[in-house]
Structure formats: structure tokens, C-alpha cells
Motif scaffolding. Structure first.
Motif, PDB file in Angstrom:
ATOM      1  N   ILE A 101     -12.581  11.315  -6.604  1.00 17.46           N
ATOM      2  CA  ILE A 101     -12.679   9.984  -6.013  1.00 17.46           C
ATOM      3  C   ILE A 101     -11.342   9.249  -6.098  1.00 17.46           C
ATOM      4  N   VAL A 102     -10.510   9.593  -7.083  1.00 21.87           N
ATOM      5  CA  VAL A 102      -9.156   9.015  -7.143  1.00 21.87           C
ATOM      6  C   VAL A 102      -8.373   9.407  -5.890  1.00 21.87           C
ATOM      7  N   VAL A 103      -8.367  10.695  -5.600  1.00 21.51           N
ATOM      8  CA  VAL A 103      -7.630  11.181  -4.422  1.00 21.51           C
ATOM      9  C   VAL A 103      -8.233  10.593  -3.144  1.00 21.51           C
ATOM     10  N   TYR A 104      -9.563  10.525  -3.087  1.00 21.43           N
ATOM     11  CA  TYR A 104     -10.200   9.991  -1.878  1.00 21.43           C
ATOM     12  C   TYR A 104      -9.773   8.537  -1.627  1.00 21.43           C
ATOM     13  N   MET A 105      -9.777   7.722  -2.656  1.00 19.22           N
ATOM     14  CA  MET A 105      -9.444   6.312  -2.448  1.00 19.22           C
ATOM     15  C   MET A 105      -7.973   6.120  -2.095  1.00 19.22           C
ATOM     16  N   ILE A 106      -7.108   7.003  -2.565  1.00 17.54           N
ATOM     17  CA  ILE A 106      -5.700   6.958  -2.137  1.00 17.54           C
ATOM     18  C   ILE A 106      -5.611   7.250  -0.638  1.00 17.54           C
ATOM     19  N   VAL A 107      -6.513   8.101  -0.155  1.00 18.23           N
ATOM     20  CA  VAL A 107      -6.555   8.430   1.268  1.00 18.23           C
ATOM     21  C   VAL A 107      -7.225   7.322   2.077  1.00 18.23           C
ATOM     22  N   TYR A 108      -8.309   6.736   1.524  1.00 12.12           N
ATOM     23  CA  TYR A 108      -9.105   5.778   2.304  1.00 12.12           C
ATOM     24  C   TYR A 108      -8.503   4.383   2.373  1.00 12.12           C
ATOM     25  N   MET A 109      -8.012   3.856   1.258  1.00 16.42           N
ATOM     26  CA  MET A 109      -7.612   2.448   1.229  1.00 16.42           C
ATOM     27  C   MET A 109      -6.538   2.082   2.260  1.00 16.42           C
ATOM     28  N   PRO A 110      -5.575   2.947   2.564  1.00 14.54           N
ATOM     29  CA  PRO A 110      -4.627   2.588   3.628  1.00 14.54           C
ATOM     30  C   PRO A 110      -5.287   2.392   4.984  1.00 14.54           C
ATOM     31  N   THR A 111      -6.457   3.004   5.190  1.00 20.61           N
ATOM     32  CA  THR A 111      -7.106   2.873   6.499  1.00 20.61           C
ATOM     33  C   THR A 111      -7.634   1.466   6.735  1.00 20.61           C
ATOM     34  N   LEU A 112      -7.902   0.706   5.667  1.00 21.79           N
ATOM     35  CA  LEU A 112      -8.355  -0.674   5.841  1.00 21.79           C
ATOM     36  C   LEU A 112      -7.286  -1.515   6.525  1.00 21.79           C
ATOM     37  N   ALA A 113      -6.038  -1.314   6.129  1.00 18.61           N
ATOM     38  CA  ALA A 113      -4.945  -2.029   6.779  1.00 18.61           C
ATOM     39  C   ALA A 113      -4.660  -1.450   8.160  1.00 18.61           C
ATOM     40  N   LEU A 114      -4.821  -0.137   8.312  1.00 21.60           N
ATOM     41  CA  LEU A 114      -4.531   0.505   9.594  1.00 21.60           C
ATOM     42  C   LEU A 114      -5.483   0.047  10.698  1.00 21.60           C
ATOM     43  N   VAL A 115      -6.789  -0.086  10.377  1.00 17.78           N
ATOM     44  CA  VAL A 115      -7.723  -0.522  11.426  1.00 17.78           C
ATOM     45  C   VAL A 115      -7.413  -1.957  11.845  1.00 17.78           C
ATOM     46  N   ASN A 116      -6.976  -2.790  10.894  1.00 17.43           N
ATOM     47  CA  ASN A 116      -6.560  -4.146  11.256  1.00 17.43           C
ATOM     48  C   ASN A 116      -5.325  -4.108  12.130  1.00 17.43           C
ATOM     49  N   SER A 117      -4.369  -3.268  11.756  1.00 21.05           N
ATOM     50  CA  SER A 117      -3.121  -3.161  12.508  1.00 21.05           C
ATOM     51  C   SER A 117      -3.378  -2.679  13.928  1.00 21.05           C
ATOM     52  N   VAL A 118      -4.191  -1.625  14.074  1.00 23.48           N
ATOM     53  CA  VAL A 118      -4.529  -1.112  15.407  1.00 23.48           C
ATOM     54  C   VAL A 118      -5.195  -2.198  16.242  1.00 23.48           C
ATOM     55  N   SER A 119      -6.081  -2.968  15.620  1.00 25.41           N
ATOM     56  CA  SER A 119      -6.795  -4.029  16.333  1.00 25.41           C
ATOM     57  C   SER A 119      -5.853  -5.148  16.756  1.00 25.41           C
ATOM     58  N   PHE A 120      -5.083  -5.676  15.800  1.00 22.88           N
ATOM     59  CA  PHE A 120      -4.225  -6.816  16.087  1.00 22.88           C
ATOM     60  C   PHE A 120      -3.183  -6.497  17.160  1.00 22.88           C
TER      61      PHE A 120
END
Length: 410
Positions: A101-120
Motif C-alpha cells: 500500500i506504500v508503493v500504491y499510494m506513491i503511485v495514486y496520490m499524484p493522480t489527484l493533482a493530475l486530474v485537476n490539471s487535465v480538467s483546468f
């Protein structure tokens, strides 16, 4: 924005938060009941989101803002995340689960900013166009909770299936991401600096005293937020609430309503009042949890859940739009990464380190003394709110970009 792009972005948001909500809400219950984890170990598991959030700005600054298209990086991360979630579903014991889950969250958390960036990047008027798209993320979280409740995975001790469900959704979003609107890196001239490559140039926003106070408040308010994310589902199950995950989805229903009303509240209240009301809602939520029960005060449990709409939208969504308006075109992705670092990174890390030992300190023969436990985050949120109200000087002022875009709706 074209109808096609609006549908694609809305689907992206739905899946992004369906994935998270599919396993994150019930993680505490899964760890305690299925893996026999302690409160401190549960907090360590939730701490992994902070590790990912702290690393996220560097990934965003290095990749999305300069070298590669944001939607392609989003796709790669979600495909990798799908594999990790499937492996996590079959982990045996906390020691086997934690590194995955450590590795997964390192992979997942950047996507929260990326979906905002793609949208904006597709929007001419983010304050008007973003909430109706972002609200699909909330609906995705709701649907995940309803599915868990409907299938009775909590009572049947089958919460490992939540990771498989999230894995499937992550694979779908990974493929879909390659068909999202093109979000290429911003073309820049001049010498490349280390700060720019790592996304640290977005820290110049902190030179704005009002934004600096907002940034620090974001960190501080996430300390009590960790109590909610880490232990609410366990608390509701110990209190005797049936289908707790499904009922918790009422919080996202509330979030949906208030998110659609954000443009109206901006006009009436301004940034400072929006943020302050969001923090006040955190205080009230924890007081309801402290004095609520499944008998005469069942309504308090429901109110504590329903307040999530005000808690999240008035502070976090308002903060994302506030940040986007101040950042400008050049550092939009990096700025979203920085605020992710402040909230889900530093703030949630401190909160996880605090909440676990607090919960362990109030173990009883029947579970936990939740009355005392919830008073602690209520007090922390109250202090943060009072300091913010006293020292934040923008009053009802709004960043120019927000003010102009909202006026267009009149």
C-alpha cells in the motif's frame, strides 16, 4: 469546452474517486478485523497517502509541467495502481500489506493533482466549469460505498474484495486516460532550473501572505481530518451502525449538493468566509460524533456524516480553485501538487501520527471510548479556525480570476 471533452473529464473524475472510495473508507475496519492491526498500525497504513502526497509535487513538477502530457502519465500510473491493488487484496497480515500500500499510494496520490490539471487546462472559466465535473468524483465515491453496503462486505468480513473492485476500476481509468483531451506540457523558454524541474517554483505562491496562511491552515486542519478518514468506519461499526460504508456515502451526497452551489457561495461569502465555515463544520462534526449513538442520538451520527459536504467543499474545493486562480498558466499543475502536499501530505501525516496513539490510548473492553477520542480533533479544529479567522486578512476579497469568472454567471 465541447460536450465530448466534458463527458470524458466527468468519467475521469467518477473513476478517480470511485477507486479511492472503494477501499479507503473501510480500510480501518479491514485492518482491525481482517489483519488484527492496532490503532497505531492502522494510522501507519493511512500515513501512506501522506507519503504519496509529499512525493506528488515532484512527480507533477518533473513530468506533467515540463516533459510529458499529463493524461498519458495519468494512464501509466493507474495501470500500475491496478496491479498493486490486486496484489494488496491477497496480502496476509499487516506486514505483508503495508509495503504494497506504500508503493500504491506513491503511485495514486499524484493522480489527484493530475486530474485537476487535465480538467483546468480544458477550461476557460474554472470556477464555473470545474464544480459540475468534479462532482462526478463525489458520485463515484458514493457509488463505491453503496456497492460495499449492498453486498454486505463489512458484516461478511469480505473487505478484501474492495481492493479487487478498485483494481478493476483503476485498469479502466488507465486505458481511458490515453483518450482524454491532450494536456501537453507548457512550452517554456530560458534556462531550466532545479526548482522548476521539481515543481518547487510553485512555492512562490507562499510569498502572498494570505495564501501562506491558507497553506498553513490547510496543513493544520488536516490533523483532525486524519481522525475522520482513519477511524470513522471502525467507530460506526463498533457503535452498531448497519451498512456503515453505505450510510457514510450520505456525506458524499451532501458534498455533491454543496459543490454545485460553490459558485453561488463565492459571490455571497468570499474566500475567507467560505474557508472559515468549512473549518467550523469540522468542529461540529466531531462534536456530533462524540455525543452521538445508534439509539436516541442516532441523528447526531447522521448529521456528523452529512456535514462532510460543508467540511470538504468549503475548504478543500474552495482551496483548489483559489490556488488555481493565483498560480497562473505556467505553474497550474505544480501548484495543485503543492496544495496536495500541504493537505494529504504534511497535514495528514501529522494527523495519522497523532490519531493512532490517541485511539490506542482509549481502548476499552467493548472497543474504544469514542466520546473522548472525538473531542480531541474537535478541539484541534476549533483552534485552527479561530487563528484563521483572526489572522487571515483577505476578508471577502477574491482572486481576480475567480471574481471575473463568477460574474460571468450572473
Amino acid at each position: 469546452m465541447t460536450s465530448s471533452n466534458r463527458i470524458k473529464l466527468s468519467t475521469m473524475m467518477f473513476l478517480e474517486f470511485f477507486i479511492w472510495g472503494a477501499w479507503f473508507v473501510t480500510l480501518g475496519t479491514f485492518l482491525v478485523k481482517d489483519l488484527n492491526a492496532s490503532g497505531t498500525q492502522t494510522s501507519l497504513a493511512y500515513l501512506t497517502q501522506s507519503i504519496g502526497a509529499i512525493i506528488a509535487p515532484f512527480i507533477i513538477g518533473l513530468i506533467a509541467d515540463r516533459y510529458f502530457s499529463a493524461q498519458k502519465i495519468l494512464g501509466v500510473l493507474h495501470i500500475a495502481g491496478s496491479i498493486l491493488l490486486w496484489v494488496a487484496s491477497s496480502a496476509v497480515g499487516f506486514d505483508g500489506f503495508f509495503p504494497i500500500i506504500v508503493v500504491y499510494m506513491i503511485v495514486y496520490m499524484p493522480t489527484l493533482a493530475l486530474v485537476n490539471s487535465v480538467s483546468f487546462r480544458q477550461m476557460a472559466n474554472p470556477a464555473k466549469e470545474f464544480p459540475p465535473i468534479r462532482v462526478l468524483g463525489t458520485i463515484g465515491w458514493i457509488v463505491a460505498g453503496v456497492i460495499i453496503g449492498y453486498l454486505n462486505w463489512e458484516q461478511a468480513n469480505q473487505l478484501s474484495l474492495t481492493f479487487k473492485m478498485a483494481s478493476g476500476a483503476s485498469a479502466i481509468l488507465g486505458v481511458l486516460s490515453f483518450f482524454l483531451p491532450a494536456t501537453p506540457p507548457v512550452k517554456r523558454s530560458g534556462k531550466v532550473t532545479v526548482n522548476e524541474v521539481l515543481g518547487l517554483d510553485a512555492l512562490r505562491l507562499l510569498k502572498n501572505k494570505s495564501y501562506l496562511l491558507f497553506f498553513l491552515s490547510s496543513i493544520a486542519i488536516c490533523i483532525p481530518l486524519a481522525f475522520y478518514y482513519n477511524f470513522t468506519n471502525l467507530y460506526l461499526n463498533e457503535a452498531g451502525m448497519k451498512s456503515a460504508a453505505a450510510i457514510q456515502a450520505l456525506g458524499q451526497v451532501s458534498e455533491t449538493v454543496f459543490m454545485l452551489l460553490i459558485p453561488v457561495f463565492f459571490l455571497k461569502l468570499g474566500v475567507k468566509k467560505m474557508l472559515a465555515i468549512g473549518m467550523l463544520a469540522w468542529v461540529l462534526r466531531y462534536l456530533f460524533f462524540s455525543f452521538g449513538n445508534v439509539d436516541a442520538n442516532y441523528w447526531m451520527l447522521i448529521m456528523g456524516i452529512v456535514l462532510h459536504g460543508v467540511c470538504y467543499d468549503f475548504f478543500f474545493v474552495t482551496g483548489q480553485i483559489y490556488t488555481d486562480a493565483l498560480a497562473g498558466e505556467r505553474f497550474k499543475s505544480a501548484a495543485q501538487g503543492i496544495i496536495t502536499l500541504a493537505t494529504y501530505g504534511v497535514g495528514m501525516m501529522i494527523g495519522s501520527l497523532v490519531s493512532g496513539p490517541v485511539v490506542d490510548a482509549y481502548i476499552t473492553s467493548e472497543g474504544h471510548d469514542w466520546h473522548i477520542i472525538w473531542l480531541i480533533p474537535a478541539a484541534i479544529a476549533a483552534v485552527v479556525m479561530l487563528l484563521f479567522i483572526i489572522y487571515f486578512k483577505d476578508n471577502n476579497k477574491q482572486p481576480q480570476g475567480i471574481h471575473e469568472s463568477i460574474n460571468e454567471q450572473r
